[in-house]
Design a protein around this motif. Structure first.
Motif, PDB file in Angstrom:
ATOM      1  N   LYS A  65      -3.728   6.079  -3.480  1.00 22.12           N
ATOM      2  CA  LYS A  65      -4.813   5.278  -4.017  1.00 22.12           C
ATOM      3  C   LYS A  65      -4.428   3.802  -3.962  1.00 22.12           C
ATOM      4  N   PRO A  66      -5.423   2.916  -3.827  1.00 20.99           N
ATOM      5  CA  PRO A  66      -5.111   1.485  -3.747  1.00 20.99           C
ATOM      6  C   PRO A  66      -4.394   0.982  -4.993  1.00 20.99           C
ATOM      7  N   LEU A  67      -3.434   0.100  -4.790  1.00 17.82           N
ATOM      8  CA  LEU A  67      -2.765  -0.563  -5.905  1.00 17.82           C
ATOM      9  C   LEU A  67      -3.572  -1.790  -6.311  1.00 17.82           C
ATOM     10  N   TRP A  79       0.815  -1.214   0.000  1.00 19.01           N
ATOM     11  CA  TRP A  79       0.000   0.000   0.000  1.00 19.01           C
ATOM     12  C   TRP A  79       0.853   1.269   0.000  1.00 19.01           C
ATOM     13  N   ALA A  80       1.890   1.295   0.824  1.00 17.41           N
ATOM     14  CA  ALA A  80       2.712   2.502   0.946  1.00 17.41           C
ATOM     15  C   ALA A  80       3.743   2.631  -0.171  1.00 17.41           C
ATOM     16  N   ARG A  81       3.761   1.651  -1.086  1.00 15.09           N
ATOM     17  CA  ARG A  81       4.625   1.689  -2.267  1.00 15.09           C
ATOM     18  C   ARG A  81       6.116   1.737  -1.918  1.00 15.09           C
ATOM     19  N   TYR A  82       6.498   1.034  -0.880  1.00 13.12           N
ATOM     20  CA  TYR A  82       7.910   0.962  -0.533  1.00 13.12           C
ATOM     21  C   TYR A  82       8.652   0.115  -1.564  1.00 13.12           C
ATOM     22  N   PRO A  83       9.792   0.587  -2.073  1.00 14.05           N
ATOM     23  CA  PRO A  83      10.543  -0.203  -3.062  1.00 14.05           C
ATOM     24  C   PRO A  83      10.936  -1.579  -2.538  1.00 14.05           C
ATOM     25  N   VAL A 143      -3.951   1.002   7.809  1.00 14.11           N
ATOM     26  CA  VAL A 143      -2.981   1.288   6.745  1.00 14.11           C
ATOM     27  C   VAL A 143      -3.522   2.387   5.835  1.00 14.11           C
ATOM     28  N   ARG A 144      -4.795   2.276   5.465  1.00 15.66           N
ATOM     29  CA  ARG A 144      -5.413   3.292   4.608  1.00 15.66           C
ATOM     30  C   ARG A 144      -5.382   4.664   5.282  1.00 15.66           C
TER      31      ARG A 144
END
Length: 207
Positions: A173-175, A129-133, A165-166
């Motif tokens: 936005k949700p992945l 969700w947080a788009r961490y690499p 988390v949201r």
């Protein structure tokens, strides 16, 4: 490939999330009996992290989904029908736990990712969700959790965690995640693939 954009959480008329899912109903119907928290999740998950498959002795934790320090939220989940009233305490219920390595445990507790049960796949799925690499390789992959196990984690507890988390990353936005079944994360295969790729690159450089 068909994908689930992770829309708003679905509720039944009784405001119980996922109450109409066969696997969820099965998991809810089994009492945990005398299984203690530690022995219950160890028997179910083994000695490896259910996300990354890490299994070095002494580095895999028995992790709570709803923190053991939050009995009030546990009581509210019971009162609202999110989990069965016959469940044990937040500390001792094995279906409130999963085996996570220390790295994944930290990320889970810090709301950097969430876990969603996808009914079309009948799998628990990792959502970055947080788009961490660091979590890119895990996104959309299945966890090593059997939803039909008699001590399977309550799906609704992951929704409770996802809601936090949201809220933590409200600007994102949700992945989307694939709706077709995937395998688990296999670090050994990844290493072999990277090694082969590196070998090809070296040969190309020499030419």
């Amino acid at each position: 490939m068909d994908e689930d954009p992770l829309p708003s959480i679905h509720y039944s008329q009784q405001r119980v999330p996922f109450a109409d899912y066969r696997a969820a109903s099965l998991a809810l119907s089994w009492p945990s009996g005398t299984h203690a928290f530690t022995t219950g999740i160890r028997d179910r998950d083994g000695d490896r992290c259910v996300i990354c498959n890490h299994g070095v002795p002494g580095t895999v934790d028995n992790s709570h989904i709803v923190p053991r320090s939050d009995p009030q939220s546990w009581k509210q989940l019971k009162d609202q029908g999110w989990i069965a009233a016959i469940t044990k305490s937040v500390v001792h219920e094995p279906r409130n736990g999963i085996r996570l390595c220390k790295n994944c445990h930290y990320g889970f507790d810090k709301y950097r990712f969430c876990i969603r049960f996808i009914p079309q796949r009948e799998q628990y799925v990792f959502v970055n969700w947080a788009r961490y690499p660091e979590y890119r390789l895990f996104h959309g992959l299945a966890l090593r959790l059997d939803p039909n196990h008699r001590l399977a984690p309550f799906m609704a507890l992951f929704l409770w965690h996802e809601d936090l988390v949201r809220a933590t990353h409200s600007s994102l936005k949700p992945l989307p995640v694939p709706l077709v079944k995937t395998g688990f994360f296999q670090p050994d295969n990844l290493v072999l693939q990277d090694a082969n790729t590196a070998g090809d690159s070296q040969e190309g450089g020499e030419e």
